[in-house]
Design a protein around this motif. Structure first.
Motif, PDB file in Angstrom:
ATOM      1  N   ASP A 131       2.672  -3.574 -10.495  1.00 13.75           N
ATOM      2  CA  ASP A 131       2.105  -2.474  -9.709  1.00 13.75           C
ATOM      3  C   ASP A 131       0.942  -3.024  -8.870  1.00 13.75           C
ATOM      4  OD1 ASP A 131       0.034  -2.758 -11.556  1.00 13.75           O
ATOM      5  OD2 ASP A 131       0.103  -0.702 -12.284  1.00 13.75           O
ATOM      6  N   SER A 132       0.318  -2.184  -8.071  1.00 10.52           N
ATOM      7  CA  SER A 132      -0.720  -2.660  -7.150  1.00 10.52           C
ATOM      8  C   SER A 132      -1.876  -3.338  -7.885  1.00 10.52           C
ATOM      9  CB  SER A 132      -1.310  -1.505  -6.350  1.00 10.52           C
ATOM     10  OG  SER A 132      -0.315  -0.733  -5.796  1.00 10.52           O
ATOM     11  N   SER A 145      -3.342   3.636  -8.828  1.00  7.41           N
ATOM     12  CA  SER A 145      -2.851   4.746  -9.657  1.00  7.41           C
ATOM     13  C   SER A 145      -2.985   4.395 -11.138  1.00  7.41           C
ATOM     14  CB  SER A 145      -1.395   5.048  -9.303  1.00  7.41           C
ATOM     15  OG  SER A 145      -0.627   3.871  -9.427  1.00  7.41           O
ATOM     16  N   MET A 161      -1.125  -4.389   0.490  1.00  8.63           N
ATOM     17  CA  MET A 161      -1.073  -5.226  -0.716  1.00  8.63           C
ATOM     18  C   MET A 161      -1.328  -6.691  -0.359  1.00  8.63           C
ATOM     19  SD  MET A 161       2.200  -3.580  -2.682  1.00  8.63           S
ATOM     20  CE  MET A 161       2.084  -1.936  -3.372  1.00  8.63           C
ATOM     21  N   ASN A 188      -4.265   1.867  -1.418  1.00  7.22           N
ATOM     22  CA  ASN A 188      -3.361   2.091  -0.272  1.00  7.22           C
ATOM     23  C   ASN A 188      -4.166   2.489   0.966  1.00  7.22           C
ATOM     24  OD1 ASN A 188      -1.919   2.350  -2.760  1.00  7.22           O
ATOM     25  ND2 ASN A 188      -0.186   3.238  -1.675  1.00  7.22           N
ATOM     26  N   TYR A 239       9.014  -1.708  -6.032  1.00  5.97           N
ATOM     27  CA  TYR A 239       9.859  -0.971  -5.090  1.00  5.97           C
ATOM     28  C   TYR A 239      10.715  -1.898  -4.222  1.00  5.97           C
ATOM     29  CZ  TYR A 239       6.733   3.074  -6.037  1.00  5.97           C
ATOM     30  OH  TYR A 239       6.008   4.075  -6.622  1.00  5.97           O
TER      31      TYR A 239
HETATM   32  P1  13P Z   1       1.631   1.533  -7.987  1.00  2.00           P
HETATM   33  O1  13P Z   1       0.319   0.860  -7.893  1.00  2.00           O
HETATM   34  O2  13P Z   1       1.704   2.588  -9.043  1.00  2.00           O
HETATM   35  O3  13P Z   1       2.727   0.533  -8.161  1.00  2.00           O
HETATM   36  O4  13P Z   1       1.902   2.327  -6.640  1.00  2.00           O
HETATM   37  C1  13P Z   1       1.943   1.707  -5.402  1.00  2.00           C
HETATM   38  C2  13P Z   1       2.529   2.565  -4.391  1.00  2.00           C
HETATM   39  O5  13P Z   1       2.517   2.283  -3.221  1.00  2.00           O
HETATM   40  C3  13P Z   1       3.129   3.795  -4.863  1.00  2.00           C
HETATM   41  O6  13P Z   1       3.752   4.440  -3.846  1.00  2.00           O
END
Ligand code: 13P
Ligand code: SF4
Length: 311
Positions: free
Chosen positions: A37-38, A126, A61, A111, A23
């Motif tokens: 991703d995370s 996710s 993160m 999160n 993002y």
């Molecule tokens: P992801 O782990 O899918 O990248 O999502 C992180 C996040 O903050 C989605 O809003």
């Protein structure tokens, strides 16, 4: 100033690793050593053998990176880069909630603050939430926090009845089926892909639901040529890099633009990255006990992910 050149110079001189979430703005993604991703970002942070991790993402993160790699200095260019999901779950309120369900285990989305992680049994992202929940016996009672949309999705996918904390992502929860159907009317050949932080009615009309990495993998390998993307705008950069001959349309959060930006993710700029690396601050600091207690449920997540080969 040529921030790109200066950041790369500092990165080399200081033995630093730049991690960025999908993002982030395009130029930050382009300068990063790794974009993910995370889950993938936490896996990278855990294994990083550097002096500094410059984290172009949000606070939870960078905090996770610090928990997994406590001897490394972890920099977050803007300490105000929070997350509405993490904010929706204050420690004292959550502990009072948890105490009402003494026979439940706690699965927390990544999160969350480190404090919430210290009172969780396992963390999920996710990208692995279904497998993490499935790692418990069918009759195990579970609290899922803090995202009610992701929790509801996992309940439907696994046939469980987890107790859900009532939190949402302010970026995904506001997307509407009307906005998607309008794009679909104009582009009937487009497929819909959605992040599980979106509401149930959106996930039900999506052709694919997944983490940011999951959405990227799907759009890269799928045969369609057009996609309506129900997540944050930043992901379009990698989608176009991966699939330059396809068309991607982000679901707008309101009628005034064709974008959907996370205000926290977008606090990071090249200038802030430069100053963070130059001054080696702001840095994530945490006490030893929090690190120890928060690390266990994250490591449990990483072990389960490894077993299922989720990267
Ligand atoms: P992801 O782990 O899918 O990248 O999502 C992180 C996040 O903050 C989605 O809003
Ligand atoms: Fe948090 Fe939502 Fe922003 Fe992701 S997009 S960091 S969940 S506010």
């Amino acid at each position: 100033m040529d921030y790109k050149k200066e950041i790369l110079k500092l990165k080399k001189a200081k033995n630093a690793l730049i991690l960025a979430h999908y993002y982030q703005v395009d130029e930050i993604q382009d300068i990063a050593d790794f974009v993910g991703d995370s889950l993938a970002l936490s896996q990278k942070a855990a294994n990083a053998d550097v002096d500094i991790i410059l984290f172009a993402g949000v606070h939870f993160m960078a905090e996770t990176a610090k928990i997994l790699n406590p001897d490394t200095k972890v920099l977050l260019p803007d300490m105000e880069a929070g997350c509405s999901l993490a904010d929706s779950c204050p420690y004292d309120d959550f502990v009072a909630f948890k105490n009402k369900y003494p026979d439940h285990v706690v699965v927390s989305y990544i999160n969350t603050t480190a404090a919430i992680k210290t009172v969780s049994d396992v963390i999920c992202t996710s990208g692995n939430a279904v497998q993490i929940v499935e790692s418990f016996p069918k009759n195990q009672k579970i609290i899922f926090a803090p995202d009610r949309n992701l929790g509801g999705y996992v309940n439907r996918m696994t046939g469980r009845n987890m107790v859900l904390w009532n939190g949402t992502c302010e970026v995904h929860d506001i997307l509407t089926t009307e906005a998607i159907l309008k794009l679909k009317e104009e582009n009937p050949d487009a497929k819909v892909v959605a992040h599980p932080e979106c509401q149930q009615q959106i996930l039900e009309i999506a052709d694919y639901v997944g983490s940011t990495t999951g959405l990227l993998n799907f759009t890269r390998t799928d045969s369609a040529k057009k996609y309506i993307v129900a997540t944050e705008s930043g992901i379009l950069h990698q989608m176009y890099l991966d699939s330059p001959d396809k068309k991607f349309m982000v679901v707008p959060s309101d009628e005034s633009c064709s974008c959907n930006d996370c205000p926290y993710m977008k606090l990071n700029t090249m200038e802030k990255l430069y100053f963070a690396l130059k001054n080696e601050k702001p840095a994530i600091t945490m006490d030893k006990q929090t690190i120890e207690l928060a690390r266990r449920p994250i490591e449990r997540m990483l072990e389960i992910s490894k077993k299922h080969k989720i990267i």
